[in-house]
Design a protein around this motif. Structure first.
Motif, PDB file in Angstrom:
ATOM      1  N   UNK A  14      43.870 -15.360 -41.548  1.00 57.39           N
ATOM      2  CA  UNK A  14      44.813 -14.399 -41.679  1.00 57.39           C
ATOM      3  C   UNK A  14      45.120 -14.859 -40.445  1.00 57.39           C
ATOM      4  N   UNK A  15      45.045 -15.475 -39.173  1.00 59.37           N
ATOM      5  CA  UNK A  15      46.054 -16.048 -37.693  1.00 59.37           C
ATOM      6  C   UNK A  15      44.937 -15.217 -36.960  1.00 59.37           C
ATOM      7  N   UNK A  16      43.994 -15.016 -37.514  1.00 60.91           N
ATOM      8  CA  UNK A  16      42.974 -14.450 -35.837  1.00 60.91           C
ATOM      9  C   UNK A  16      42.289 -15.619 -35.066  1.00 60.91           C
ATOM     10  N   UNK A  66      40.077 -17.183 -32.356  1.00 58.38           N
ATOM     11  CA  UNK A  66      38.634 -16.952 -32.159  1.00 58.38           C
ATOM     12  C   UNK A  66      37.682 -15.832 -30.540  1.00 58.38           C
ATOM     13  N   UNK A  67      38.303 -14.905 -30.854  1.00 60.35           N
ATOM     14  CA  UNK A  67      37.017 -14.326 -30.222  1.00 60.35           C
ATOM     15  C   UNK A  67      36.415 -14.299 -28.958  1.00 60.35           C
ATOM     16  N   UNK A  68      36.257 -13.388 -27.351  1.00 61.31           N
ATOM     17  CA  UNK A  68      35.322 -13.842 -26.811  1.00 61.31           C
ATOM     18  C   UNK A  68      34.151 -12.653 -27.011  1.00 61.31           C
ATOM     19  N   UNK A  69      33.032 -13.531 -27.012  1.00 58.53           N
ATOM     20  CA  UNK A  69      31.812 -12.479 -27.435  1.00 58.53           C
ATOM     21  C   UNK A  69      31.833 -12.771 -28.939  1.00 58.53           C
ATOM     22  N   UNK A  70      32.466 -13.023 -30.177  1.00 58.25           N
ATOM     23  CA  UNK A  70      31.744 -12.956 -31.135  1.00 58.25           C
ATOM     24  C   UNK A  70      32.580 -14.537 -31.368  1.00 58.25           C
ATOM     25  N   UNK A  71      33.417 -15.116 -31.238  1.00 60.45           N
ATOM     26  CA  UNK A  71      33.692 -16.450 -32.141  1.00 60.45           C
ATOM     27  C   UNK A  71      32.967 -18.100 -30.631  1.00 60.45           C
ATOM     28  N   UNK A  72      32.784 -17.292 -29.527  1.00 60.05           N
ATOM     29  CA  UNK A  72      31.912 -17.450 -28.339  1.00 60.05           C
ATOM     30  C   UNK A  72      31.916 -17.043 -26.971  1.00 60.05           C
TER      31      UNK A  72
END
Length: 175
Positions: free
Chosen positions: A165-167, A169-175
Motif C-alpha cells: 500500500x506504499x507504507x 519501513x517504520x523504525x521500531x517495527x521494520x528496523x
C-alpha cells in the motif's frame, strides 16, 4: 545433562515474509537468558541502524556487521562481494571454534541468492560446525540444497504487507 552438553543444531529461516532476522534475534535473547554466548555475523547490514542491533548488544551478544552502508540491488558490486566473503571467512572461524553457544549468520541466504558466495563453501561451513554450537542462517533465497543439512527449516511467507500500500519501513517495527 546440562543444556550446555546438548547437541547444537542448524536452523534456516527463509522466505519472502517478514520475521526471519527477528526470529533469529529472539532465539539469541533466549540463549543469552540461559547464560549462553551469542555472536551474530551480519552479511549485508552495516553499522547500528537497526533497533535490534543496539538492544541485543546491550543484552550481551556480539554483533559483527560486514555489509556496506547501502542496499544491494540487482548485481552486487565487487566491494559487496568482497565484504560477503570476509563475513563468510569470519563465520567459518566462529562456527567451528566451539567458543559460541549460538551463531547467527544474518542475511547469509540473501548473499547466496545474489551470487555473492558459493553454496559449496556454506555447506562446508555447516559440516565443520562445532558439535554443541547452535547455528542459524537467515534470509530469503535460501538454496534448497542447504535444507538437507538443516534440522529446522522455516519459511516465512508473505501474504499481506503494508509495502503493497506504499507504507515505508517504520523504525521500531521494520528496523
Amino acid at each position: 545433562m546440562s543444556w550446555k552438553d546438548r547437541l547444537g543444531l542448524v536452523h534456516i529461516y527463509t522466505g519472502n515474509g517478514k520475521g526471519k532476522t527477528t526470529s533469529a534475534f529472539g532465539l539469541a535473547v533466549r540463549m543469552l537468558g540461559s547464560g549462553g554466548r551469542v555472536i551474530i555475523i551480519q552479511f549485508l547490514k552495516a553499522g547500528r541502524a537497526y533497533g535490534e542491533q543496539v538492544k541485543i548488544e546491550e543484552c550481551g551478544a556480539v554483533i559483527e556487521s560486514f555489509g556496506l552502508p547501502k542496499f544491494v540491488h540487482g548485481k552486487p558490486s565487487e566491494e559487496d562481494i568482497k565484504a560477503a566473503k570476509r563475513a563468510l571467512e569470519r563465520a567459518g572461524e566462529v562456527t567451528s571454534s566451539g567458543e559460541w553457544d549460538l551463531v547467527v549468520l544474518d542475511e547469509l541466504c540473501v548473499a547466496l541468492g545474489f551470487g555473492m558466495l558459493d553454496v559449496g563453501e556454506v555447506k562446508e561451513l555447516i559440516k565443520k560446525k562445532a558439535p554443541r554450537t547452535e547455528l542459524v542462517l537467515t534470509g530469503r533465497y535460501c538454496p534448497e540444497e542447504l535444507f538437507e543439512l538443516a534440522d529446522y527449516v522455516t519459511e516465512m511467507r508473505e501474504i499481506k504487507h503494508p509495502y503493497q500500500r506504499g507504507v515505508l519501513a517504520r523504525r521500531g517495527v521494520e528496523y
